[in-house]
Design a protein around this motif. Structure first.
Motif, PDB file in Angstrom:
ATOM      1  N   ALA A   1       0.834  -1.204   0.000  1.00 30.18           N
ATOM      2  CA  ALA A   1       0.000   0.000   0.000  1.00 30.18           C
ATOM      3  C   ALA A   1       0.872   1.258   0.000  1.00 30.18           C
ATOM      4  O   ALA A   1       0.563   2.239  -0.696  1.00 30.18           O
ATOM      5  CB  ALA A   1      -0.931  -0.004   1.204  1.00 30.18           C
ATOM      6  N   LEU A   2       1.977   1.231   0.752  1.00 30.95           N
ATOM      7  CA  LEU A   2       2.874   2.390   0.774  1.00 30.95           C
ATOM      8  C   LEU A   2       3.552   2.596  -0.576  1.00 30.95           C
ATOM      9  O   LEU A   2       3.732   3.733  -1.030  1.00 30.95           O
ATOM     10  CB  LEU A   2       3.920   2.234   1.882  1.00 30.95           C
ATOM     11  N   ARG A   3       3.920   1.494  -1.236  1.00 29.27           N
ATOM     12  CA  ARG A   3       4.487   1.604  -2.585  1.00 29.27           C
ATOM     13  C   ARG A   3       3.473   2.204  -3.548  1.00 29.27           C
ATOM     14  O   ARG A   3       3.809   3.056  -4.375  1.00 29.27           O
ATOM     15  CB  ARG A   3       4.935   0.226  -3.089  1.00 29.27           C
ATOM     16  N   GLU A   4       2.234   1.737  -3.451  1.00 31.63           N
ATOM     17  CA  GLU A   4       1.184   2.240  -4.328  1.00 31.63           C
ATOM     18  C   GLU A   4       0.940   3.735  -4.073  1.00 31.63           C
ATOM     19  O   GLU A   4       0.767   4.514  -5.018  1.00 31.63           O
ATOM     20  CB  GLU A   4      -0.108   1.455  -4.104  1.00 31.63           C
ATOM     21  N   LEU A   5       0.950   4.139  -2.812  1.00 35.69           N
ATOM     22  CA  LEU A   5       0.766   5.556  -2.472  1.00 35.69           C
ATOM     23  C   LEU A   5       1.889   6.405  -3.065  1.00 35.69           C
ATOM     24  O   LEU A   5       1.650   7.507  -3.568  1.00 35.69           O
ATOM     25  CB  LEU A   5       0.717   5.725  -0.954  1.00 35.69           C
ATOM     26  N   ALA A   6       3.111   5.901  -3.023  1.00 39.38           N
ATOM     27  CA  ALA A   6       4.255   6.643  -3.563  1.00 39.38           C
ATOM     28  C   ALA A   6       4.171   6.785  -5.084  1.00 39.38           C
ATOM     29  O   ALA A   6       4.734   7.737  -5.652  1.00 39.38           O
ATOM     30  CB  ALA A   6       5.553   5.954  -3.171  1.00 39.38           C
ATOM     31  N   LEU A   7       3.457   5.871  -5.733  1.00 40.50           N
ATOM     32  CA  LEU A   7       3.349   5.923  -7.192  1.00 40.50           C
ATOM     33  C   LEU A   7       2.238   6.852  -7.689  1.00 40.50           C
ATOM     34  O   LEU A   7       2.178   7.133  -8.887  1.00 40.50           O
ATOM     35  CB  LEU A   7       3.118   4.511  -7.750  1.00 40.50           C
ATOM     36  N   GLN A  10       0.436   7.763   4.905  1.00 39.78           N
ATOM     37  CA  GLN A  10       1.559   6.866   5.181  1.00 39.78           C
ATOM     38  C   GLN A  10       1.521   6.391   6.644  1.00 39.78           C
ATOM     39  O   GLN A  10       1.723   5.210   6.919  1.00 39.78           O
ATOM     40  CB  GLN A  10       2.893   7.579   4.904  1.00 39.78           C
ATOM     41  N   HIS A  11       1.257   7.309   7.543  1.00 33.78           N
ATOM     42  CA  HIS A  11       1.212   6.953   8.966  1.00 33.78           C
ATOM     43  C   HIS A  11       0.056   5.996   9.241  1.00 33.78           C
ATOM     44  O   HIS A  11       0.223   5.008   9.955  1.00 33.78           O
ATOM     45  CB  HIS A  11       1.072   8.228   9.813  1.00 33.78           C
ATOM     46  N   TRP A  12      -1.114   6.245   8.683  1.00 32.85           N
ATOM     47  CA  TRP A  12      -2.275   5.375   8.917  1.00 32.85           C
ATOM     48  C   TRP A  12      -2.025   3.985   8.353  1.00 32.85           C
ATOM     49  O   TRP A  12      -2.317   2.975   9.010  1.00 32.85           O
ATOM     50  CB  TRP A  12      -3.545   5.974   8.297  1.00 32.85           C
ATOM     51  N   LEU A  13      -1.475   3.919   7.144  1.00 35.11           N
ATOM     52  CA  LEU A  13      -1.204   2.616   6.529  1.00 35.11           C
ATOM     53  C   LEU A  13      -0.177   1.828   7.343  1.00 35.11           C
ATOM     54  O   LEU A  13      -0.261   0.595   7.427  1.00 35.11           O
ATOM     55  CB  LEU A  13      -0.711   2.796   5.095  1.00 35.11           C
ATOM     56  N   SER A  14       0.768   2.510   7.964  1.00 36.71           N
ATOM     57  CA  SER A  14       1.808   1.819   8.727  1.00 36.71           C
ATOM     58  C   SER A  14       1.372   1.422  10.125  1.00 36.71           C
ATOM     59  O   SER A  14       1.877   0.442  10.674  1.00 36.71           O
ATOM     60  CB  SER A  14       3.044   2.716   8.845  1.00 36.71           C
ATOM     61  N   HIS A  15       0.432   2.175  10.723  1.00 36.23           N
ATOM     62  CA  HIS A  15       0.163   1.971  12.143  1.00 36.23           C
ATOM     63  C   HIS A  15      -1.264   1.570  12.493  1.00 36.23           C
ATOM     64  O   HIS A  15      -1.567   1.415  13.670  1.00 36.23           O
ATOM     65  CB  HIS A  15       0.515   3.250  12.911  1.00 36.23           C
ATOM     66  N   HIS A  16      -2.151   1.407  11.549  1.00 34.67           N
ATOM     67  CA  HIS A  16      -3.541   1.077  11.904  1.00 34.67           C
ATOM     68  C   HIS A  16      -3.668  -0.291  12.553  1.00 34.67           C
ATOM     69  O   HIS A  16      -4.524  -0.511  13.381  1.00 34.67           O
ATOM     70  CB  HIS A  16      -4.470   1.190  10.693  1.00 34.67           C
ATOM     71  N   HIS A  17      -2.766  -1.232  12.241  1.00 35.59           N
ATOM     72  CA  HIS A  17      -2.821  -2.572  12.853  1.00 35.59           C
ATOM     73  C   HIS A  17      -2.477  -2.524  14.332  1.00 35.59           C
ATOM     74  O   HIS A  17      -3.066  -3.232  15.137  1.00 35.59           O
ATOM     75  CB  HIS A  17      -1.843  -3.531  12.179  1.00 35.59           C
ATOM     76  N   GLU A  18      -1.505  -1.719  14.676  1.00 37.78           N
ATOM     77  CA  GLU A  18      -0.999  -1.687  16.046  1.00 37.78           C
ATOM     78  C   GLU A  18      -2.076  -1.218  17.025  1.00 37.78           C
ATOM     79  O   GLU A  18      -2.242  -1.771  18.084  1.00 37.78           O
ATOM     80  CB  GLU A  18       0.226  -0.765  16.128  1.00 37.78           C
ATOM     81  N   VAL A  19      -2.799  -0.178  16.664  1.00 43.82           N
ATOM     82  CA  VAL A  19      -3.786   0.399  17.575  1.00 43.82           C
ATOM     83  C   VAL A  19      -5.055  -0.443  17.595  1.00 43.82           C
ATOM     84  O   VAL A  19      -5.638  -0.669  18.639  1.00 43.82           O
ATOM     85  CB  VAL A  19      -4.105   1.854  17.163  1.00 43.82           C
TER      86      VAL A  19
END
Length: 194
Positions: free
Chosen positions: A95-101, A182-191
């Motif tokens: 998802a982060l790769r796709e966002l960067a593209l 980017q922050h939501w995609l990286s951290h939504h699992h943790e919370v």
């Protein structure tokens, strides 16, 4: 002839008597009948051996099988958790790769693509909460609920962007939206699972 016959008969009788005497001599002598207490002649009762303090071998086998089953369950559970963690990590990287593209020249398209990406990830991870039907303020609350470390004001451009005139949209800064995504995609699992 009479004499021969008598002699023959006498010989047979002699042989028969000798055979009877020999057979009778081979028979054991009968014990004399005693008139005393017959219980006195019984042997004492033989008790079985004392039971061992160790359990039967079958209990050892059962204990081994239970321990082996517990070890297998723990191993399988850890492997399953690691594979799920790996899949979530791969999904996040993808998802982060796709966002960067996403091209940022057309900000309206960029906002729509960011919103669509966040929806896809939310639908894949939280199908029970039905994020596909959420819009505007409910959608922003959903995003902030699943990532407490992120202020939902970051995503106001998701809500207002499609309704802004082009000149205001082109003048707006989309960097906070990109960082928020980017922050939501990286951290939504943790919370969500803490």
């Amino acid at each position: 002839m009479y004499k021969t016959m008598m002699a023959f008969t006498a010989g047979l009788l002699n042989v028969g008597t000798n055979a009877f005497a020999q057979n009778h001599a081979q028979l054991p002598a009968q014990a004399p009948i005693q008139t005393g207490n017959p219980l006195a002649e019984l042997r004492p009762i033989h008790l079985p051996p004392e039971p061992s303090n160790w359990p039967a071998p079958g209990w050892y086998l059962l204990a081994f099988l239970i321990v082996a089953l517990l070890v297998f369950i723990v191993w399988y559970w850890r492997r399953h958790k690691q594979s799920q963690s790996y899949l979530k990590h791969q999904q996040t990287k993808s998802a982060l790769r796709e966002l960067a593209l996403f091209p940022q020249e057309n900000k309206a398209d960029y906002i729509r693509q960011c919103n669509a990406l966040l929806k896809r990830v939310a639908i894949a991870n939280y199908p029970a909460e039905n994020p596909a039907q959420l819009s505007e303020e409910q959608w922003l609350q959903f995003l902030s609920q699943h990532c407490k470390s992120l202020d939902h004001q970051v995503f106001t451009l998701l809500k207002q962007g499609p309704y802004l005139p082009d000149d205001k949209l082109q003048a707006s800064n989309i960097e906070p939206l990109t960082l928020g995504c980017q922050h939501w995609l990286s951290h939504h699992h943790e919370v969500a699972h803490a």
